[in-house]
Write a protein that holds these residues in place. Sequence first.
Motif, PDB file in Angstrom:
ATOM      1  N   TRP A 109       0.597  -0.927   0.191  1.00 30.76           N
ATOM      2  CA  TRP A 109      -0.220  -0.093  -0.441  1.00 30.76           C
ATOM      3  C   TRP A 109       0.710   0.751   0.124  1.00 30.76           C
ATOM      4  O   TRP A 109       0.477   1.830  -0.776  1.00 30.76           O
ATOM      5  CB  TRP A 109      -0.317   0.159   1.107  1.00 30.76           C
ATOM      6  CG  TRP A 109      -2.023   1.519   1.101  1.00 30.76           C
ATOM      7  CD1 TRP A 109      -1.672   2.271   1.872  1.00 30.76           C
ATOM      8  CD2 TRP A 109      -2.691   1.388   0.771  1.00 30.76           C
ATOM      9  NE1 TRP A 109      -2.874   3.420   1.264  1.00 30.76           N
ATOM     10  CE2 TRP A 109      -3.015   2.547   0.773  1.00 30.76           C
ATOM     11  CE3 TRP A 109      -3.813   0.528  -0.194  1.00 30.76           C
ATOM     12  CZ2 TRP A 109      -4.601   2.916   0.331  1.00 30.76           C
ATOM     13  CZ3 TRP A 109      -5.208   1.201  -0.274  1.00 30.76           C
ATOM     14  CH2 TRP A 109      -6.087   2.060  -0.256  1.00 30.76           C
ATOM     15  N   SER A 113       1.537   4.183  -3.498  1.00 28.79           N
ATOM     16  CA  SER A 113       0.778   5.352  -2.931  1.00 28.79           C
ATOM     17  C   SER A 113       1.630   6.430  -2.394  1.00 28.79           C
ATOM     18  O   SER A 113       1.391   7.792  -2.268  1.00 28.79           O
ATOM     19  CB  SER A 113      -0.026   5.626  -1.186  1.00 28.79           C
ATOM     20  OG  SER A 113       0.880   5.189  -0.082  1.00 28.79           O
ATOM     21  N   LYS A 127      -6.861   6.815  -1.053  1.00 27.28           N
ATOM     22  CA  LYS A 127      -7.204   5.111   0.011  1.00 27.28           C
ATOM     23  C   LYS A 127      -8.141   5.181  -1.839  1.00 27.28           C
ATOM     24  O   LYS A 127      -8.161   3.950  -2.044  1.00 27.28           O
ATOM     25  CB  LYS A 127      -8.208   5.932   0.588  1.00 27.28           C
ATOM     26  CG  LYS A 127      -8.905   4.474   1.242  1.00 27.28           C
ATOM     27  CD  LYS A 127      -9.767   4.651   2.359  1.00 27.28           C
ATOM     28  CE  LYS A 127     -10.389   3.809   2.387  1.00 27.28           C
ATOM     29  NZ  LYS A 127     -11.427   3.267   4.467  1.00 27.28           N
ATOM     30  N   GLY A 131      -6.543   2.549  -4.535  1.00 30.70           N
ATOM     31  CA  GLY A 131      -7.545   0.924  -3.348  1.00 30.70           C
ATOM     32  C   GLY A 131      -7.955   0.206  -5.020  1.00 30.70           C
ATOM     33  O   GLY A 131      -7.747  -0.525  -5.696  1.00 30.70           O
ATOM     34  N   LEU A 134      -5.012  -1.357  -6.864  1.00 26.46           N
ATOM     35  CA  LEU A 134      -4.662  -2.531  -6.136  1.00 26.46           C
ATOM     36  C   LEU A 134      -5.841  -3.595  -6.365  1.00 26.46           C
ATOM     37  O   LEU A 134      -5.203  -4.868  -7.040  1.00 26.46           O
ATOM     38  CB  LEU A 134      -4.873  -2.406  -4.420  1.00 26.46           C
ATOM     39  CG  LEU A 134      -2.748  -1.712  -4.152  1.00 26.46           C
ATOM     40  CD1 LEU A 134      -2.962  -1.567  -2.875  1.00 26.46           C
ATOM     41  CD2 LEU A 134      -2.025  -1.950  -5.045  1.00 26.46           C
ATOM     42  N   ALA A 143      -2.288  -5.807   0.688  1.00 27.56           N
ATOM     43  CA  ALA A 143      -1.600  -4.311   0.457  1.00 27.56           C
ATOM     44  C   ALA A 143      -1.065  -4.383   1.759  1.00 27.56           C
ATOM     45  O   ALA A 143      -0.207  -2.920   1.615  1.00 27.56           O
ATOM     46  CB  ALA A 143      -3.358  -3.941   0.935  1.00 27.56           C
ATOM     47  N   ASN A 144      -0.842  -5.151   2.675  1.00 31.44           N
ATOM     48  CA  ASN A 144      -0.071  -4.925   4.403  1.00 31.44           C
ATOM     49  C   ASN A 144       1.182  -5.677   3.911  1.00 31.44           C
ATOM     50  O   ASN A 144       1.435  -5.560   4.800  1.00 31.44           O
ATOM     51  CB  ASN A 144      -0.911  -4.863   5.384  1.00 31.44           C
ATOM     52  CG  ASN A 144      -2.167  -4.606   5.687  1.00 31.44           C
ATOM     53  OD1 ASN A 144      -2.007  -3.274   5.274  1.00 31.44           O
ATOM     54  ND2 ASN A 144      -2.953  -4.639   5.952  1.00 31.44           N
TER      55      ASN A 144
END
Length: 288
Positions: A109, A113, A127, A131, A134, A143-144
């Motif tokens: 993420w 970004s 966001k 989003g 992704l 994402a993490n």
Amino acid sequence: MSSSTAAPAAAGVTPDADVQIRLRGLTKQFDVRGKTVTALDSLDLDVPRGQFLVIVGPSGCGKTTLLRMLAGLDAPTAGQVEVQGGREGRPENSMVFQGDSIFPWMSVWDNASYGLTMRGVPRTEIKETVGHYLDKTGLAAFANAYPHQLSGGMRQRVSIARAFANDPEILLMDEPFSALDEQNKTLLQAELLRIWDETRKTVVFITHSVDEAVTLSDRIMVMTAQPGRAKAFVDVPFERPRDVLELRHQSKYGEIVYDIWQQLRDEVSRSQAQAGSAPQKKRSWLRR
């Protein structure tokens, strides 16, 4: 060479189009151990806004050098590079490299970004945008995750998501799929086509794969061996959106691939002869 698919190098100039990139007399020289070596020589090129241009040519013909000048990372020795911008505050270009170019200490993420964060884009917009891309690249569930937890293909997906999320005027791509296996390469080509169909950004894409060039592009520039010049331009007639596998079953696809290889054959042989005669210490430069 069939006249229906190829045009001489002069066809690179399209003055009546909505031109976003205009190169005139572009020349790049390097000093190599006291000797001047010309990487690119007097290149004229117009890229209309929204076109997907793919550049093919033998090793050492200056493809990456050209991309670096478009990105503003190198200055030309002679000639002009003109790029027409768009919305104020929008980045002129984003670049996707051949190898891993994402930050290993950042999550998926945060990598995707990064450009938006550096430009101070509001969090709600970040966001939504990140989003979206992704999801488009199949990375929402990761994402993490961190780059060391991802495969090579997934790391390249992060690079693509980051580039599109940054919303540049122009997307510059330097052999982004060359290190991947054939299955991942085909999947990412399909992902790139789907995202491009949505955004219609101007793309300049470098590849050594003629199949990849025909699959992705609106137009192909075939370059000579070093010093790099435009040898021919090939218009790719296939409608969009494209299905990667179905496209490659069309007879016209095979004809265009064959025509381009015919154009490249002598240039590749000349490039190999140049590399064979170059001192070993100079070869790393000649591969640019």
